[in-house]
Design an enzyme around this catalytic site. Sequence first.
Site, short mmCIF file in Angstrom:
data_model
loop_
_atom_site.label_atom_id
_atom_site.label_comp_id
_atom_site.label_asym_id
_atom_site.label_seq_id
_atom_site.Cartn_x
_atom_site.Cartn_y
_atom_site.Cartn_z
CE1 TYR B 205 -9.90 5.57 2.81
CE2 TYR B 205 -9.65 3.22 2.89
CZ TYR B 205 -10.33 4.09 2.71
OH TYR B 205 -11.29 3.89 1.98
CB ILE B 292 -4.19 0.96 -3.18
CG1 ILE B 292 -5.20 0.48 -4.21
CG2 ILE B 292 -4.41 1.98 -2.41
CD1 ILE B 292 -6.26 -0.01 -3.83
#
Lengths: 489, 489
Positions: B205, B292
Amino acid sequence: MRLIVPLRGVVQGRGGLFVGSLIPCCIFYCLQLYLKRRSPPPPPDSDSPRTSSPSTASPVGLSPRAVPLTEPLVSQYYIGLERAKTDPYDRISNKDGIIQLGLAESTMCFDLLTRWMSDNLMDSLMMKINEGEFDIRRIAMYQPFEGLWELKVAFADFMSRIMGGNVYFDPSNMVIIAGGNPAIEVLAFSLVDHGNAILVPSPYYSGFDRDIKFRTGVELIPVHTRSSENFTVTVSALEQALNEASKRGRKVSAILFSNPSNPVGNIMSRETLHDILKFAQEKNIHIISDEIFAGSVYGDKEFVSMAEVANSSECDKSRVHIIYGLSKDFSLPGFRAAVIYSFHQDVVSAAKKLVRFSSVPVPVQRILVSLLSDTRFVEEYLAAHRERIRDKHVRFVDGLKRLGIPCAESGGGLYCWVDMSGLLTSYSEKGELDLFERLLSVAKINATPGTAFYCVEPGWFRCCFTALADEDIPMVMGRIKKLTEPSRS
Amino acid sequence: MRLIVPLRGVVQGRGGLFVGSLIPCCIFYCLQLYLKRRSPPPPPDSDSPRTSSPSTASPVGLSPRAVPLTEPLVSQYYIGLERAKTDPYDRISNKDGIIQLGLAESTMCFDLLTRWMSDNLMDSLMMKINEGEFDIRRIAMYQPFEGLWELKVAFADFMSRIMGGNVYFDPSNMVIIAGGNPAIEVLAFSLVDHGNAILVPSPYYSGFDRDIKFRTGVELIPVHTRSSENFTVTVSALEQALNEASKRGRKVSAILFSNPSNPVGNIMSRETLHDILKFAQEKNIHIISDEIFAGSVYGDKEFVSMAEVANSSECDKSRVHIIYGLSKDFSLPGFRAAVIYSFHQDVVSAAKKLVRFSSVPVPVQRILVSLLSDTRFVEEYLAAHRERIRDKHVRFVDGLKRLGIPCAESGGGLYCWVDMSGLLTSYSEKGELDLFERLLSVAKINATPGTAFYCVEPGWFRCCFTALADEDIPMVMGRIKKLTEPSRS
């Protein structure tokens, strides 16, 4: 071969030792410089070995820079706050508990806030899109981290309003941020490099240390002020501190102060602000003006924002950066809402990037847009806040006066700066800390001693009075009175 | 005088030049070392002069470390997001606008959230104390920055619930923090010193770069994975990366990964997690597991938390740190609510100090306490979220399959990892960036190219599908189809 010949010649002639050693020394030095520039720089604040050292025996450690963060904070500011929490006063359930005068918070206008929230909270959060259907998108989804434009506009208007309408704030110079703490940290990081310093007129708010030193590696240099000048800073004191810093190789990159001052509560005059700006211009350094108590002014003296001075000056105003927030003037510390206002576009750009670590959640922003845009309520609230703070200040200061305890002359803030030197057993830091302890354990009051604010004169204490009920003030005075009487033990 | 005599003698004898220059060189070198140690260390990342240089001509500058923050971000991740914002698709008002597949957000369960908020928002914020009177104190006043205990308990229960009840989270190991961004920054600051490094299996990411590099001075080292292994990291690859880092003098202090992986969406097996923990133990480094997307699992593969593996392992679990938040699984990025969960008490202590810069406002905490404690609603929400994400994933992947475009095998996340190498004009980074541009300008779709995630194989794109309405999926496919057809121009 050819290179060595001239050296050999010189060595064997007159002055041979000097020149014959100087030249190879230079070569050796240049070689070192070359090698040094090729190697990676050492990590700052790190004593750890650079190669990974597998060790299955010892538990894994933190980064050396984070180790100090695992220790308890040692300032009396924190010690007092914690002590008061262990046995908090309550008028009904714990009458003999410790009264908290250490925290600058206000409950004076909670009646007005309660009314506004009851009437408007739901509508401010959930706008109806169709018949009766709420739009969850406007609070649930990503929004720019720097804050909603509507909130910036509302903040700019509110700031202008509390500053008497004498200064216009441009919303595009603004970044919304989750409280004064990250606002100070972001500015310190952006304006001052690791290892450089900021001048701070003292006594100064203890929280600056924490907000700046935890992560930015910036040094704070107190510039001491005296009671004989009602703790007002002078340019000559700033100049002297800057020169002393330079002598020990410390570059000063900024001046930081709170206005109204925390903990003294005095308000800087327009002339002082002009002088500081001129000084900053001369030295080519930044100014961080923490104006978080700007709307909590109760005296006759006018509050002047550094933004107003910057606008009216010929100096380069890009060095001026303002911090403002709603924790004090609007009694909403739980909302974590503040702004960085900067005249420097690069500082605004940097803050917009860094605020992703300190952004205000969208639901809170929506509530604040409604609250700050409700100008009728804002006017009513501000008038009541000022009237009540003025009244509370008079009650508190008068109570102390009757005990023969004077306060510094002040015009703003949620506290007063109390000269308790008459109660000291010895006129020294030790004497002050003894009194701090007696206040906590005998009078059962947490007032923060001047040591915690780098005050050089012993016996001064900051007493926050805006979370006290009027009916509790006489009791506070009664408790302090105990310490003024000769011990019967 | 006496000191010079032996040198002179040597200089005039055999080998005079060599010894005669070596000795004064050494003296000169030692003198420099002495002077160097007496002077203060240079500030890191700074090229500025250390003495204050008054200059009224040039405007005042930022700290050198903040200057990079004034530049625009150059990753295609940000470029795509910004491009899509300039002409956003809207089914009614802008049918030809750019469809945003670049942002991992979900609107799938907004019907359920809207219902819950309509029914509970006001009560969760404003508890009545007397007949009809709200208590403003519980949202307005200071609360511990680390988060309300009730919220920690509610978060611990929620996390355990989404992880199938296989792991217990102790609320006292938890710090509530305003989003995943500061959670990552706080951990990087606390675990890894300035100049040291973190290994990150890639593709990873893009936000990790920003969150870690803006302020912490920590290097991220991508550990490349391959499509042939469905982008799964191996211990031998980690070992090799660590050794290479050591060779260039870089100390590796941690491994960071997201699980389910962002951008691939694959889920790490229990065995892989065990292997990584064992490797971290051997090398005495930390593990940061970003979980997450743990509640956004749609495949048959079980999600296993690194916390569960740590609990069941004989390894020292104090090296394990988990990040979790509500932006993805609960579709509430606007709420900025996340947690750091650490088995290391010193890390918890350091995070409690640093979270004052990234605290969640109390009103938002109050809403979340109510929301997460409403277990009946939580169960209903999670079931719906999983069912809808599974359904949306099938629709999206099937649509691509019909165009002959495959996706990586995945089991979680709000996106899929699409192999568009068949659409490349050349199998290279340039080819990928050309396709990125054609997607934006011809297909009017913002999908993030693998380059932005450090993928070494060209042609992979991350497409976030959970903010897409079902009826828009065929249109997305139609737009992509345009690029699969031979150009008619």
